[in-house]
Design a protein around this motif. Structure first.
Motif, PDB file in Angstrom:
ATOM      1  N   GLU A   5     134.784  -0.972  -4.582  1.00  0.00           N
ATOM      2  CA  GLU A   5     133.701  -1.855  -4.187  1.00  0.00           C
ATOM      3  C   GLU A   5     132.690  -1.960  -5.310  1.00  0.00           C
ATOM      4  N   LEU A   6     132.184  -3.159  -5.507  1.00  0.00           N
ATOM      5  CA  LEU A   6     131.085  -3.412  -6.445  1.00  0.00           C
ATOM      6  C   LEU A   6     129.998  -4.121  -5.671  1.00  0.00           C
ATOM      7  N   GLY A   7     128.839  -3.507  -5.566  1.00  0.00           N
ATOM      8  CA  GLY A   7     127.753  -4.120  -4.815  1.00  0.00           C
ATOM      9  C   GLY A   7     128.108  -4.354  -3.361  1.00  0.00           C
ATOM     10  N   GLY A   8     128.995  -3.545  -2.811  1.00  0.00           N
ATOM     11  CA  GLY A   8     129.398  -3.689  -1.427  1.00  0.00           C
ATOM     12  C   GLY A   8     130.522  -4.674  -1.198  1.00  0.00           C
ATOM     13  N   HIS A   9     131.121  -5.203  -2.279  1.00  0.00           N
ATOM     14  CA  HIS A   9     132.166  -6.217  -2.161  1.00  0.00           C
ATOM     15  C   HIS A   9     133.487  -5.665  -2.703  1.00  0.00           C
ATOM     16  N   PRO A  10     134.608  -5.902  -2.010  1.00  0.00           N
ATOM     17  CA  PRO A  10     135.910  -5.447  -2.506  1.00  0.00           C
ATOM     18  C   PRO A  10     136.182  -6.067  -3.878  1.00  0.00           C
ATOM     19  N   ALA A  11     136.553  -5.232  -4.832  1.00  0.00           N
ATOM     20  CA  ALA A  11     136.618  -5.727  -6.214  1.00  0.00           C
ATOM     21  C   ALA A  11     137.728  -5.054  -7.005  1.00  0.00           C
ATOM     22  N   TYR A  12     138.150  -5.765  -8.034  1.00  0.00           N
ATOM     23  CA  TYR A  12     139.081  -5.257  -9.037  1.00  0.00           C
ATOM     24  C   TYR A  12     138.431  -5.477 -10.401  1.00  0.00           C
ATOM     25  N   TRP A  13     138.631  -4.530 -11.288  1.00  0.00           N
ATOM     26  CA  TRP A  13     138.116  -4.726 -12.641  1.00  0.00           C
ATOM     27  C   TRP A  13     139.112  -4.180 -13.656  1.00  0.00           C
ATOM     28  N   HIS A  14     139.046  -4.744 -14.853  1.00  0.00           N
ATOM     29  CA  HIS A  14     139.974  -4.424 -15.935  1.00  0.00           C
ATOM     30  C   HIS A  14     139.180  -3.833 -17.087  1.00  0.00           C
ATOM     31  N   ASP A  68     126.465 -16.567  -0.343  1.00  0.00           N
ATOM     32  CA  ASP A  68     126.201 -17.260  -1.593  1.00  0.00           C
ATOM     33  C   ASP A  68     127.048 -16.623  -2.688  1.00  0.00           C
ATOM     34  N   LEU A  69     127.964 -17.379  -3.259  1.00  0.00           N
ATOM     35  CA  LEU A  69     128.901 -16.831  -4.231  1.00  0.00           C
ATOM     36  C   LEU A  69     128.203 -16.317  -5.487  1.00  0.00           C
ATOM     37  N   HIS A  70     127.128 -16.968  -5.878  1.00  0.00           N
ATOM     38  CA  HIS A  70     126.393 -16.502  -7.059  1.00  0.00           C
ATOM     39  C   HIS A  70     125.726 -15.165  -6.773  1.00  0.00           C
ATOM     40  N   ASP A  71     125.217 -14.993  -5.557  1.00  0.00           N
ATOM     41  CA  ASP A  71     124.648 -13.702  -5.165  1.00  0.00           C
ATOM     42  C   ASP A  71     125.710 -12.614  -5.204  1.00  0.00           C
ATOM     43  N   VAL A  72     126.879 -12.906  -4.630  1.00  0.00           N
ATOM     44  CA  VAL A  72     127.951 -11.912  -4.593  1.00  0.00           C
ATOM     45  C   VAL A  72     128.379 -11.532  -6.006  1.00  0.00           C
ATOM     46  N   ALA A  73     128.601 -12.526  -6.862  1.00  0.00           N
ATOM     47  CA  ALA A  73     129.020 -12.257  -8.236  1.00  0.00           C
ATOM     48  C   ALA A  73     127.969 -11.454  -8.993  1.00  0.00           C
ATOM     49  N   THR A  74     126.692 -11.757  -8.742  1.00  0.00           N
ATOM     50  CA  THR A  74     125.601 -11.044  -9.415  1.00  0.00           C
ATOM     51  C   THR A  74     125.510  -9.608  -8.915  1.00  0.00           C
ATOM     52  N   GLU A  75     125.675  -9.402  -7.629  1.00  0.00           N
ATOM     53  CA  GLU A  75     125.647  -8.035  -7.072  1.00  0.00           C
ATOM     54  C   GLU A  75     126.796  -7.200  -7.624  1.00  0.00           C
ATOM     55  N   MET A  76     127.954  -7.815  -7.783  1.00  0.00           N
ATOM     56  CA  MET A  76     129.093  -7.105  -8.366  1.00  0.00           C
ATOM     57  C   MET A  76     128.795  -6.710  -9.817  1.00  0.00           C
ATOM     58  N   GLY A  77     128.252  -7.656 -10.581  1.00  0.00           N
ATOM     59  CA  GLY A  77     127.924  -7.365 -11.965  1.00  0.00           C
ATOM     60  C   GLY A  77     126.853  -6.307 -12.105  1.00  0.00           C
ATOM     61  N   ALA A  78     125.848  -6.355 -11.242  1.00  0.00           N
ATOM     62  CA  ALA A  78     124.761  -5.378 -11.302  1.00  0.00           C
ATOM     63  C   ALA A  78     125.280  -3.964 -11.090  1.00  0.00           C
ATOM     64  N   ALA A  79     126.324  -3.827 -10.270  1.00  0.00           N
ATOM     65  CA  ALA A  79     126.895  -2.508  -9.999  1.00  0.00           C
ATOM     66  C   ALA A  79     127.607  -1.933 -11.220  1.00  0.00           C
ATOM     67  N   MET A  80     127.992  -2.793 -12.163  1.00  0.00           N
ATOM     68  CA  MET A  80     128.708  -2.342 -13.356  1.00  0.00           C
ATOM     69  C   MET A  80     127.808  -2.270 -14.584  1.00  0.00           C
TER      70      MET A  80
END
Length: 268
Positions: A5-14, A68-80
């Protein structure tokens, strides 16, 4: 590669291992974190790149249809995003990178925005160009419900890497069609600035060395956007990649990497 999870959202990262600089990279709409492979290879001697899949892209979680997709993407990025990272974003990912840099300027060593599709920025300096682009976009997506493949094909012709639709593998065409709804779903963020990035003093928070990259053969609105952002970012440099279109990080990875290397030399 990691999932969680990134920012509370299911995520994958490389993770692309390499040199000592830590880079967080955010890909464009309809792509995935693997889009950074070429650039990562070009910068391997100086940078290690972490790239996450945007919501409903790659192997990250799907979109719930109302967040809001921009919010979700930003929350994911903030977690990294950790202290001293270099931020690199392409297209939609560049608008997320810009937002992160304004929210967490103390964590960002440098900011690279490649073809940032922040159309609302164009309105401030060239309202006629903005209006013309919005009319073009509405015409392109007006038939989305009736013919998703036709709309996707036209979008890829305007914003893709130059390959013809039927030259793309069938799996790629299906992937693009399945995610084309992402584009109109980000309208409020990119076209209307609902998050207030253009409010006085907000973009100016991103005072770190910044690089604005555009392709010489990209859509004309991109030159207006980069001009508008360069006027607001305190320490911005603009670069145009000869022969490149919107997908410069993929089609011209070496030239984009050269520009980023130069930026890094000014952000030790």
């Amino acid at each position: 590669m990691p999932t969680g999870e990134l920012g509370g959202h299911p995520a994958y990262w490389h993770m692309y291992p390499g040199g000592p600089r830590d880079v967080l990279a955010i890909h464009c709409s309809l792509a995935h974190s693997g889009a950074w492979t070429g650039l990562a290879q070009q910068l391997q001697d100086i940078a290690s790149i972490t790239a996450y899949d945007l919501p409903m892209h790659g192997r990250s979680g799907d979109w719930d249809g109302h967040s809001d997709l921009h919010d979700v993407a930003t929350e994911m990025g903030a977690a990294m995003l950790t202290h001293g990272m270099d931020l690199v974003g392409h297209s939609f990912g560049a608008t997320v990178a810009l937002r992160l840099a304004t929210l967490f300027p103390d964590r960002v060593r440098s900011l690279t925005l490649v073809e940032p599709v922040f159309f609302a920025a164009a309105k401030a300096i060239a309202p006629d160009a903005y209006d013309a682009y919005i009319a073009e976009e509405r015409a392109m997506f007006g038939n989305l419900d009736a013919n998703k493949e036709s709309v996707t094909r036209n979008f890829v012709r305007a914003w893709g890497d130059g390959r013809r639709w039927f030259d793309l593998p069938a799996q790629t065409r299906s992937y693009l069609c399945d995610r084309i709804i992402f584009i109109p779903a980000t309208n409020n963020s990119l076209n209307l600035d609902v998050h207030g990035l253009l409010a006085p003093g907000v973009i100016e928070r991103a005072a770190m060395p910044a690089l604005l990259v555009q392709g010489a053969a990209a859509h004309p609105i991109m030159d207006v956007i980069c001009q508008a952002l360069a006027q607001r970012l305190p320490d911005a440099t603009r670069v145009t990649i000869p022969g490149a279109g919107h997908m410069a990080p993929i089609t011209h990875a070496g030239l984009v990497a050269d520009s980023i290397r130069d930026l890094f030399s000014h952000a030790p």
